[in-house]
Design a protein around this motif. Structure first.
Motif, mmCIF file in Angstrom:
data_model
loop_
_atom_site.group_PDB
_atom_site.id
_atom_site.type_symbol
_atom_site.label_atom_id
_atom_site.label_comp_id
_atom_site.label_asym_id
_atom_site.label_seq_id
_atom_site.Cartn_x
_atom_site.Cartn_y
_atom_site.Cartn_z
ATOM 1 N N SER A 100 1.268 -3.302 7.243
ATOM 2 C CA SER A 100 1.842 -3.119 8.075
ATOM 3 C C SER A 100 1.908 -1.667 8.424
ATOM 4 C CB SER A 100 3.593 -3.463 7.378
ATOM 5 O OG SER A 100 4.063 -4.616 7.485
ATOM 6 N N TYR A 101 1.753 -1.203 7.443
ATOM 7 C CA TYR A 101 1.139 0.445 7.486
ATOM 8 C C TYR A 101 -0.171 0.085 8.277
ATOM 9 C CZ TYR A 101 -1.174 4.637 6.448
ATOM 10 O OH TYR A 101 -1.924 5.400 5.920
ATOM 11 N N LEU A 102 -1.610 -0.564 8.649
ATOM 12 C CA LEU A 102 -2.841 0.045 9.310
ATOM 13 C C LEU A 102 -2.221 -1.082 10.669
ATOM 14 C CD1 LEU A 102 -4.740 -2.018 7.610
ATOM 15 C CD2 LEU A 102 -5.029 -0.003 7.149
ATOM 16 N N THR A 103 -0.487 -1.675 11.183
ATOM 17 C CA THR A 103 -0.347 -2.132 12.415
ATOM 18 C C THR A 103 0.183 -0.570 12.727
ATOM 19 O OG1 THR A 103 1.387 -3.108 11.348
ATOM 20 C CG2 THR A 103 -0.243 -4.196 11.647
ATOM 21 N N MET A 107 9.045 -1.621 7.461
ATOM 22 C CA MET A 107 9.336 -0.887 8.140
ATOM 23 C C MET A 107 8.875 0.462 7.859
ATOM 24 S SD MET A 107 13.038 -1.512 9.975
ATOM 25 C CE MET A 107 13.372 -2.519 11.408
ATOM 26 N N HIS A 108 9.398 1.026 6.947
ATOM 27 C CA HIS A 108 8.633 2.736 6.679
ATOM 28 C C HIS A 108 7.196 2.342 6.436
ATOM 29 C CE1 HIS A 108 12.069 4.768 5.316
ATOM 30 N NE2 HIS A 108 12.504 3.302 4.295
ATOM 31 N N GLY A 152 2.254 4.637 9.009
ATOM 32 C CA GLY A 152 1.167 4.420 9.289
ATOM 33 C C GLY A 152 0.332 5.122 10.784
ATOM 34 N N ALA A 153 1.881 4.945 11.500
ATOM 35 C CA ALA A 153 1.974 5.683 12.908
ATOM 36 C C ALA A 153 2.058 6.918 13.001
ATOM 37 C CB ALA A 153 3.759 4.845 13.474
ATOM 38 N N GLY A 159 -8.457 -0.145 -4.599
ATOM 39 C CA GLY A 159 -7.547 -0.069 -4.806
ATOM 40 C C GLY A 159 -7.188 1.699 -4.893
ATOM 41 N N GLU A 160 -8.142 2.145 -4.214
ATOM 42 C CA GLU A 160 -8.520 4.028 -3.974
ATOM 43 C C GLU A 160 -7.229 4.458 -3.477
ATOM 44 O OE1 GLU A 160 -12.185 4.700 -2.134
ATOM 45 O OE2 GLU A 160 -12.751 3.648 -4.244
ATOM 46 N N PHE A 161 -6.304 3.409 -2.372
ATOM 47 C CA PHE A 161 -5.281 4.285 -2.198
ATOM 48 C C PHE A 161 -4.246 2.870 -2.056
ATOM 49 C CE2 PHE A 161 -2.889 3.495 2.612
ATOM 50 C CZ PHE A 161 -2.050 5.134 1.713
ATOM 51 N N SER A 162 -3.077 3.631 -1.697
ATOM 52 C CA SER A 162 -1.293 2.034 -1.959
ATOM 53 C C SER A 162 -0.514 2.988 -1.129
ATOM 54 C CB SER A 162 -0.958 2.355 -3.477
ATOM 55 O OG SER A 162 -1.945 1.614 -4.547
ATOM 56 N N VAL A 163 0.240 1.215 -0.674
ATOM 57 C CA VAL A 163 1.032 2.049 0.436
ATOM 58 C C VAL A 163 2.445 2.619 -0.276
ATOM 59 C CG1 VAL A 163 2.060 1.433 2.758
ATOM 60 C CG2 VAL A 163 -0.323 1.025 2.809
ATOM 61 N N GLU A 164 3.291 3.337 0.174
ATOM 62 C CA GLU A 164 4.217 3.609 -0.159
ATOM 63 C C GLU A 164 5.039 2.372 -0.222
ATOM 64 O OE1 GLU A 164 7.974 6.170 -1.354
ATOM 65 O OE2 GLU A 164 6.245 6.758 0.834
ATOM 66 N N ILE A 165 6.010 1.679 -1.181
ATOM 67 C CA ILE A 165 6.755 0.595 -0.753
ATOM 68 C C ILE A 165 8.369 1.317 -1.265
ATOM 69 C CG2 ILE A 165 7.755 -1.072 -2.369
ATOM 70 C CD1 ILE A 165 5.085 -2.426 -3.437
ATOM 71 N N ASN A 166 9.149 1.418 -0.127
ATOM 72 C CA ASN A 166 10.392 1.643 0.125
ATOM 73 C C ASN A 166 11.059 1.271 0.806
ATOM 74 O OD1 ASN A 166 12.010 3.744 1.175
ATOM 75 N ND2 ASN A 166 10.942 5.170 1.518
#
Length: 340
Positions: free
Chosen positions: A147-150, A178-179, A184-185, A326-333
């Motif tokens: 979702s972050y990438l899109t 959504m978050h 990403g946007a 594993g160098e980057f983690s998308v936040e889980i909100n």
């Protein structure tokens, strides 16, 4: 409809109390062991199997059946009030593994699981596993990576810097996606703003479409299609859309730029292996939806190859590699997202 209303006002405290009270009914020490080949697996769904979220579970189960690992049957359009009854029916019929989604019947479903300690239950849930119920494991669609990438792509392709987002209910499994999309946007376009709305249904394409129309009238030139119906509005009004969970570009070749895809196969296959090995127990299978586990991906760009800004594609490639390593983690909100 509020988050608490949809879940039947079930709190974590209430669930823990329920689990403790039922603890004496469950087998606390030994995991479930099933020797039968193939496993008898039943799916219980509150919506049609065509609905995007459930379709991913269904597709994975059909694939497991085709390769001979399971015998699979399912019930769709099961009302939350009927959910416990259907669970009992499959358990009484000797099914080894029951898969489904209990977001609207959390406490009742866990009570049923406690009544059948020799049956494995793998259930989509907003809550975590309960050690007092060792035969019930939970999962969720943690596809925030994709979702972050899109979102990066959406931020690059919105000319009005105004993105509309239509969701079903503001529950964690929707909110976190959504978050991630919004993050990403913003990473790509700090000036982007969002219109956020929830339609109070998992399957009401006309309502989702009307909500999307209103967002387009209010300046959105890019839509986040968490629900069916949104891409129809985008197509009719000549704006772009980002898909969720499934790839619908074939149906909207000039509209859907990219989609965050959920692959349920790693989740289901892990559960099948655990049951066969006699190792199925209370656990959180949500991690199998992470991109590094093969549980999510960004769909091929298809008709939009060559139309997405190269700067966005470079950022997508960079972030995807960092996520995989594993160098980057998308936040889980999991909090309810708000309009800008």
């Amino acid at each position: 409809m509020s988050n608490s209303t949809f879940r039947g006002a079930v709190s974590r405290r209430a669930l823990l109390a329920t689990g403790a009270a039922l603890g004496t009914l469950a087998t606390l020490s030994a995991p479930i062991a099933i020797a039968q080949e193939p496993l008898k697996v039943a799916g219980i769904y509150t919506v049609p199997v065509e609905q995007q979220w459930v379709s991913r579970i269904h597709i994975a189960a059909v694939a497991a059946q085709e390769r001979g690992d399971i015998d699979y049957t399912y019930s769709e359009n099961t009302a939350n009030t009927d959910y416990p009854r259907v669970m009992r029916e499959y358990a009484e019929q000797g099914y080894d593994l029951i898969v489904g989604e209990i977001f609207g019947a959390e406490a009742e479903a866990r009570e049923v699981a406690a009544e059948y300690p020799d049956v494995a239950f793998l259930m989509g849930s907003s809550f975590k596993e309960d050690p007092a119920l060792p035969n019930l494991a939970v999962f969720d669609n943690y596809i925030q990576d994709a979702s972050y990438l899109t979102g990066i792509i959406a931020g690059a392709m919105s000319e009005s810097d105004n993105i509309g987002m239509v969701g079903g209910f503001p529950i964690p499994e929707v909110n976190r996606l959504m978050h991630a999309f919004m993050a990403g946007a913003r990473e790509m376009n700090p000036d982007v703003t969002f219109q956020v709305s929830f339609i109070g249904s998992w399957f009401d394409p006309p309502k989702a479409k009307e909500t999307a129309y209103a967002m387009i009238e209010n300046g959105a030139d890019m839509l986040y299609a968490e629900r069916f119906g949104v891409s129809d509005a985008a197509k009719e009004k000549g704006v772009l859309a980002i898909g969720n969970v499934i790839d619908t570009q074939a149906d909207y070749p000039d509209t859907v730029v990219a989609s965050a895809i959920w692959h349920f196969e790693p989740t289901l296959d892990a559960a099948i292996a655990a049951v066969k090995a006699g190792e199925f127990t209370a656990a959180d299978y949500g991690l199998y939806s992470f991109m590094k586990e093969g549980g999510s991906s960004i769909a091929p760009y298809g008709t939009f190859e060559g139309k997405i800004p190269e700067a966005a594609l470079d950022m997508v490639r960079e972030k995807a590699a960092a996520i995989e390593s594993g160098e980057f983690s998308v936040e889980i909100n999991d909090e309810e997202p708000k309009s800008s």
